[in-house]
Design a protein around this motif. Structure first.
Motif, short mmCIF file in Angstrom:
data_model
loop_
_atom_site.label_atom_id
_atom_site.label_comp_id
_atom_site.label_asym_id
_atom_site.label_seq_id
_atom_site.Cartn_x
_atom_site.Cartn_y
_atom_site.Cartn_z
N SER A 1 0.84 -1.20 0.00
CA SER A 1 0.00 0.00 0.00
C SER A 1 0.87 1.25 0.00
CB SER A 1 -0.94 0.00 1.22
OG SER A 1 -0.19 -0.10 2.41
N PHE A 2 0.25 2.40 0.10
CA PHE A 2 0.91 3.70 0.14
C PHE A 2 1.84 3.92 -1.06
CE2 PHE A 2 -0.13 2.67 4.52
CZ PHE A 2 -0.82 3.81 4.92
N PRO A 3 1.34 3.75 -2.29
CA PRO A 3 2.21 4.03 -3.44
C PRO A 3 2.49 5.52 -3.56
CG PRO A 3 -0.04 3.69 -4.17
CD PRO A 3 -0.01 3.38 -2.69
N PHE A 4 3.66 5.83 -4.08
CA PHE A 4 4.03 7.21 -4.41
C PHE A 4 4.72 7.16 -5.76
CE2 PHE A 4 7.48 10.45 -4.46
CZ PHE A 4 6.66 11.56 -4.64
N LEU B 1 8.35 3.99 -8.50
CA LEU B 1 7.14 3.81 -7.70
C LEU B 1 7.57 3.33 -6.31
CD1 LEU B 1 4.02 3.77 -7.56
CD2 LEU B 1 4.18 1.34 -8.13
N PHE B 2 7.38 4.17 -5.31
CA PHE B 2 7.67 3.82 -3.93
C PHE B 2 6.41 3.24 -3.32
CE2 PHE B 2 10.79 6.90 -5.10
CZ PHE B 2 11.94 6.53 -4.41
N THR C 1 10.18 0.37 -6.97
CA THR C 1 10.29 -0.44 -8.17
C THR C 1 10.16 0.50 -9.36
OG1 THR C 1 9.46 -2.39 -9.36
CG2 THR C 1 7.82 -0.99 -8.30
N GLN C 2 10.33 -0.03 -10.53
CA GLN C 2 10.19 0.78 -11.74
C GLN C 2 9.80 -0.14 -12.88
OE1 GLN C 2 13.59 3.23 -12.35
NE2 GLN C 2 12.65 4.39 -14.00
N GLU C 3 8.93 0.35 -13.74
CA GLU C 3 8.51 -0.41 -14.91
C GLU C 3 9.48 -0.07 -16.04
OE1 GLU C 3 4.35 -1.50 -17.13
OE2 GLU C 3 4.62 0.54 -16.40
N ILE C 4 10.17 -1.11 -16.53
CA ILE C 4 11.12 -0.93 -17.62
C ILE C 4 10.73 -1.90 -18.74
CG2 ILE C 4 13.54 -1.12 -18.33
CD1 ILE C 4 14.29 -0.39 -15.43
N ASN C 5 10.48 -1.35 -19.92
CA ASN C 5 10.05 -2.15 -21.07
C ASN C 5 8.86 -3.03 -20.73
OD1 ASN C 5 12.13 -1.07 -22.69
ND2 ASN C 5 13.57 -2.60 -21.92
N GLY C 6 7.89 -2.47 -20.00
CA GLY C 6 6.66 -3.19 -19.69
C GLY C 6 6.76 -4.19 -18.56
N LYS C 7 7.92 -4.27 -17.88
CA LYS C 7 8.08 -5.21 -16.77
C LYS C 7 8.58 -4.47 -15.54
CE LYS C 7 8.93 -9.19 -19.62
NZ LYS C 7 9.54 -10.46 -19.75
N TRP C 8 8.06 -4.88 -14.39
CA TRP C 8 8.48 -4.28 -13.13
C TRP C 8 9.77 -4.91 -12.66
CZ3 TRP C 8 6.16 -0.01 -11.66
CH2 TRP C 8 4.88 0.26 -12.16
N ILE C 9 10.68 -4.09 -12.14
CA ILE C 9 11.93 -4.63 -11.60
C ILE C 9 11.68 -5.12 -10.17
CG2 ILE C 9 13.38 -3.14 -13.05
CD1 ILE C 9 13.98 -1.49 -10.47
N GLU C 10 12.55 -5.99 -9.71
CA GLU C 10 12.49 -6.49 -8.34
C GLU C 10 12.48 -5.31 -7.37
OE1 GLU C 10 12.48 -9.56 -5.53
OE2 GLU C 10 12.86 -9.99 -7.65
#
Length: 180
Positions: free
Chosen positions: A81-84, A91-92, A109-118
């Motif tokens: 929860s609590f996305p920023f 995205l925190f 995390t971050q969406e890179i080329n349509g996929k979220w990173i660990e």
């Protein structure tokens, strides 16, 4: 539920419910991206990983797309929860399902080329063994706030990170490549 409103001449008007609000489920802690084209939120709607999951909807004109679950790399059987939504696509969020220091911890995390990173765990200058959540920062990440209950009550802490100063630097040297 999630609602929007407009501040007109000092008065909040045009209060509207979010398209997907549903009395049977929670829709909480919304966060718009800086350009306002995507909304992130936490919900317990069916089809998630368990507990509260993170979702997003994209804006198309005046409407929002169907909610999209961020998937099992981000969402756990615990609560996210609590996305920023920060500048540059980071995205925190807070999670009690990912491995951390205890309670809810802050990750990004971050969406890179349509996929979220660990998810990346923020270090112990922010996270503690208590619940840490509700991270927000300015566009330069030089200052911001987060919530925590490390003092046994929910409190807001501030942080600042001065810009890195480079001193005693050598001038740029020409590369000397060697190939075998």
């Amino acid at each position: 539920g999630i609602y929007s409103a407009e501040l007109i001449n000092g008065t909040w008007t045009n209060i509207r419910p979010f398209t997907y609000n549903n009395l049977q489920y929670s829709f909480i802690t919304p966060a718009l991206t800086p350009e306002g084209k995507r909304i992130y939120f936490s919900s317990d709607i069916p089809g998630g990983s368990g507990g509260m999951d993170l979702y997003y909807c994209d804006r198309h004109g005046n409407d929002w797309s169907q909610p999209v679950n961020l998937g099992p790399l981000i969402n756990t059987s615990g609560n996210e929860s609590f996305p920023f939504a920060a500048k540059y696509g980071k995205l925190f969020f807070a999670s009690d399902g990912h491995k951390g220091l205890g309670g809810k911890d802050l990750f990004y995390t971050q969406e890179i080329n349509g996929k979220w990173i660990e998810p990346v765990h923020l270090d112990s200058t922010i996270n503690s063994t208590a619940d840490d959540f509700g991270f927000v920062a300015d566009s330069t990440f030089e200052s911001g706030y987060f919530s925590t209950n490390r003092l046994k009550t929910d409190d807001i802490f501030s942080f600042s990170s001065p810009p890195v100063e480079f001193t005693s630097c050598d001038s740029i040297k020409e590369n000397n490549y060697c190939f075998t």
